[in-house]
Write a protein that holds these residues in place. Structure first.
Motif, PDB file in Angstrom:
ATOM      1  N   UNK A  12       0.857  -1.181   0.000  1.00 52.33           N
ATOM      2  CA  UNK A  12       0.000   0.000   0.000  1.00 52.33           C
ATOM      3  C   UNK A  12       0.894   1.232   0.000  1.00 52.33           C
ATOM      4  N   UNK A  13       0.687   2.117  -0.965  1.00 50.85           N
ATOM      5  CA  UNK A  13       1.546   3.290  -1.091  1.00 50.85           C
ATOM      6  C   UNK A  13       0.686   4.516  -1.357  1.00 50.85           C
ATOM      7  N   UNK A  14       1.184   5.696  -1.025  1.00 49.26           N
ATOM      8  CA  UNK A  14       0.467   6.920  -1.381  1.00 49.26           C
ATOM      9  C   UNK A  14       0.701   7.250  -2.855  1.00 49.26           C
ATOM     10  N   UNK A  15      -0.263   7.914  -3.413  1.00 54.28           N
ATOM     11  CA  UNK A  15      -0.182   8.305  -4.821  1.00 54.28           C
ATOM     12  C   UNK A  15       1.111   9.072  -5.100  1.00 54.28           C
ATOM     13  N   UNK A  16       1.701   8.774  -6.247  1.00 52.65           N
ATOM     14  CA  UNK A  16       2.895   9.503  -6.656  1.00 52.65           C
ATOM     15  C   UNK A  16       4.198   8.785  -6.381  1.00 52.65           C
ATOM     16  N   UNK A  17       4.136   7.781  -5.515  1.00 50.59           N
ATOM     17  CA  UNK A  17       5.374   7.059  -5.200  1.00 50.59           C
ATOM     18  C   UNK A  17       5.798   6.134  -6.327  1.00 50.59           C
ATOM     19  N   UNK A  18       7.106   5.936  -6.410  1.00 48.16           N
ATOM     20  CA  UNK A  18       7.656   4.907  -7.285  1.00 48.16           C
ATOM     21  C   UNK A  18       7.724   3.612  -6.483  1.00 48.16           C
ATOM     22  N   UNK A  53      16.016 -13.801 -23.812  1.00 45.82           N
ATOM     23  CA  UNK A  53      17.251 -13.173 -24.280  1.00 45.82           C
ATOM     24  C   UNK A  53      17.314 -11.675 -23.951  1.00 45.82           C
ATOM     25  N   UNK A  54      16.224 -11.149 -23.414  1.00 45.70           N
ATOM     26  CA  UNK A  54      16.161  -9.715 -23.136  1.00 45.70           C
ATOM     27  C   UNK A  54      16.423  -9.435 -21.662  1.00 45.70           C
ATOM     28  N   UNK A  55      16.792  -8.169 -21.387  1.00 45.77           N
ATOM     29  CA  UNK A  55      17.063  -7.768 -20.007  1.00 45.77           C
ATOM     30  C   UNK A  55      15.932  -6.920 -19.446  1.00 45.77           C
ATOM     31  N   UNK A  56      15.240  -6.165 -20.311  1.00 42.01           N
ATOM     32  CA  UNK A  56      14.162  -5.336 -19.814  1.00 42.01           C
ATOM     33  C   UNK A  56      13.190  -4.965 -20.930  1.00 42.01           C
ATOM     34  N   UNK A  57      12.003  -4.552 -20.487  1.00 45.76           N
ATOM     35  CA  UNK A  57      10.991  -4.025 -21.392  1.00 45.76           C
ATOM     36  C   UNK A  57      10.333  -2.834 -20.702  1.00 45.76           C
ATOM     37  N   UNK A  58       9.948  -1.853 -21.507  1.00 47.47           N
ATOM     38  CA  UNK A  58       9.344  -0.644 -20.947  1.00 47.47           C
ATOM     39  C   UNK A  58       8.054  -0.335 -21.675  1.00 47.47           C
ATOM     40  N   UNK A  59       7.073   0.118 -20.887  1.00 41.77           N
ATOM     41  CA  UNK A  59       5.824   0.586 -21.479  1.00 41.77           C
ATOM     42  C   UNK A  59       5.272   1.679 -20.592  1.00 41.77           C
ATOM     43  N   UNK A  60       5.331   2.908 -21.060  1.00 43.46           N
ATOM     44  CA  UNK A  60       4.818   4.028 -20.271  1.00 43.46           C
ATOM     45  C   UNK A  60       5.531   4.147 -18.936  1.00 43.46           C
ATOM     46  N   UNK A  61       4.764   4.107 -17.859  1.00 51.03           N
ATOM     47  CA  UNK A  61       5.348   4.231 -16.521  1.00 51.03           C
ATOM     48  C   UNK A  61       5.869   2.897 -15.968  1.00 51.03           C
ATOM     49  N   UNK A  62       5.788   1.869 -16.771  1.00 55.39           N
ATOM     50  CA  UNK A  62       6.205   0.538 -16.314  1.00 55.39           C
ATOM     51  C   UNK A  62       7.544   0.148 -16.928  1.00 55.39           C
ATOM     52  N   UNK A  63       8.350  -0.487 -16.097  1.00 57.77           N
ATOM     53  CA  UNK A  63       9.611  -1.044 -16.579  1.00 57.77           C
ATOM     54  C   UNK A  63       9.795  -2.399 -15.918  1.00 57.77           C
ATOM     55  N   UNK A  64      10.008  -3.416 -16.711  1.00 56.06           N
ATOM     56  CA  UNK A  64      10.232  -4.757 -16.180  1.00 56.06           C
ATOM     57  C   UNK A  64      11.629  -5.211 -16.559  1.00 56.06           C
ATOM     58  N   UNK A  65      12.313  -5.794 -15.603  1.00 53.73           N
ATOM     59  CA  UNK A  65      13.656  -6.304 -15.857  1.00 53.73           C
ATOM     60  C   UNK A  65      13.666  -7.813 -15.652  1.00 53.73           C
ATOM     61  N   UNK A  75       9.213  -5.498 -11.473  1.00 54.47           N
ATOM     62  CA  UNK A  75       8.322  -4.583 -12.184  1.00 54.47           C
ATOM     63  C   UNK A  75       8.365  -3.263 -11.444  1.00 54.47           C
ATOM     64  N   UNK A  76       8.842  -2.247 -12.135  1.00 51.29           N
ATOM     65  CA  UNK A  76       8.963  -0.906 -11.567  1.00 51.29           C
ATOM     66  C   UNK A  76       7.804  -0.068 -12.081  1.00 51.29           C
ATOM     67  N   UNK A  77       7.084   0.554 -11.155  1.00 52.49           N
ATOM     68  CA  UNK A  77       5.981   1.439 -11.529  1.00 52.49           C
ATOM     69  C   UNK A  77       6.341   2.839 -11.059  1.00 52.49           C
ATOM     70  N   UNK A  78       6.421   3.743 -11.995  1.00 48.64           N
ATOM     71  CA  UNK A  78       6.785   5.126 -11.663  1.00 48.64           C
ATOM     72  C   UNK A  78       5.528   5.954 -11.426  1.00 48.64           C
ATOM     73  N   UNK A 105       0.961 -13.482  -6.877  1.00 45.25           N
ATOM     74  CA  UNK A 105       0.532 -12.106  -7.092  1.00 45.25           C
ATOM     75  C   UNK A 105       0.896 -11.166  -5.960  1.00 45.25           C
ATOM     76  N   UNK A 106       0.997  -9.884  -6.289  1.00 44.72           N
ATOM     77  CA  UNK A 106       1.146  -8.812  -5.309  1.00 44.72           C
ATOM     78  C   UNK A 106      -0.056  -7.897  -5.468  1.00 44.72           C
ATOM     79  N   UNK A 107      -0.783  -7.696  -4.368  1.00 39.29           N
ATOM     80  CA  UNK A 107      -1.953  -6.809  -4.408  1.00 39.29           C
ATOM     81  C   UNK A 107      -1.509  -5.407  -4.038  1.00 39.29           C
ATOM     82  N   UNK A 108      -1.642  -4.511  -4.998  1.00 41.40           N
ATOM     83  CA  UNK A 108      -1.186  -3.134  -4.830  1.00 41.40           C
ATOM     84  C   UNK A 108      -2.371  -2.216  -4.590  1.00 41.40           C
ATOM     85  N   UNK A 109      -2.257  -1.370  -3.576  1.00 43.63           N
ATOM     86  CA  UNK A 109      -3.250  -0.331  -3.315  1.00 43.63           C
ATOM     87  C   UNK A 109      -2.527   1.000  -3.339  1.00 43.63           C
ATOM     88  N   UNK A 110      -2.977   1.894  -4.205  1.00 41.45           N
ATOM     89  CA  UNK A 110      -2.412   3.235  -4.274  1.00 41.45           C
ATOM     90  C   UNK A 110      -3.450   4.201  -3.728  1.00 41.45           C
TER      91      UNK A 110
END
Lengths: 112, 113
Positions: A12-18, A53-65, A75-78, A105-110
């Motif tokens: 659970x995180x406040x809005x705006x956090x990475x 064969x890949x190290x990462x993929x990015x889509x918008x605010x998401x980056x997966x390594x 999975x990084x969410x900016x 799974x990870x249940x995320x609450x923003x």
């Protein structure tokens, strides 16, 4: 037998956090790793697919390594938003007949 | 425009009955899957078909029988339903299977009374 673990189980995180979600797997013989989100009572939506064969993929605010040798993916969410609240699942597709194994799974609450 | 569709969305039935869930994809994919998501939200693969051929058959009771009349359809028939079969069943498809993104249907929530 492939085992996939996701940490933390809930976040659970406040809005705006990475934030970072973690996924680990025991067998590195994989074709790819895929991150999904699941909203309550809904199906799965694919977010990112990383080939072995890949190290990462990015889509918008998401980056997966992917670090196949250590059996880890993140999975990084900016700049998180309340609309990001959902359960995030990682799935590893193994080279054994292409079978996919999912984490719990990870249940995320923003919070606004 | 629905990519992967399942019917019905909800299925409530008595123990011992036989029921079917249908899945269709209009993406032109070769590979289709059935997954079961239990009450703890754990998702596990049941079956996978590639061009109507069974390629993955996990340890699933033989009361579950998938049928693929063509590569756009993969149906799941369940005989003699048991309480433990209650779950959400998801159909998915991918272009080739091994390297491609899986697209999921909305799920069918099965409740066995």
């Amino acid at each position: 037998k492939q085992e996939v673990t996701q940490i933390p189980a809930a976040l659970s995180v406040p809005e705006g956090e990475n934030l970072v979600l973690n996924c680990s797997f025991t067998d590195s013989a994989i074709y790819n790793l895929q991150w999904f989100r699941q909203d309550p009572g809904k199906g799965l939506t694919s977010l990112l697919l990383i080939q072995s064969s890949q190290r990462e993929q990015t889509s918008g605010r998401l980056n997966a390594s992917l670090d196949k040798s250590s059996g880890r993916s993140t999975l990084y969410i900016a700049a998180s938003q309340p609309g990001d609240s959902a359960t995030y699942l990682c799935a590893v597709q193994g080279t054994n007949a292409g079978k996919s194994t999912f984490g719990d799974g990870t249940t995320l609450t923003v919070k606004p | 425009d629905t990519a992967v569709s399942q019917t019905p969305k909800y299925l409530v039935t008595q123990m011992g009955n036989d029921k079917s869930i249908k899945c269709e994809q209009n993406l032109g994919h070769d590979t289709m899957y059935w997954y079961k998501q239990d009450s703890k939200k754990f998702l596990k693969i049941m079956f996978s078909y590639n061009n109507k051929e069974l390629i993955i058959n996990e340890t699933v009771p033989n009361r579950f029988s998938p049928k693929s009349p063509d590569k756009a359809h993969l149906n799941l028939h369940i005989n003699s339903l048991e309480l433990g079969d209650s779950a959400v069943y998801f159909c998915a498809s991918s272009l080739q299977g091994r390297t491609d993104t899986q697209y999921f249907g909305p799920g069918t929530r099965l409740t066995v009374l």
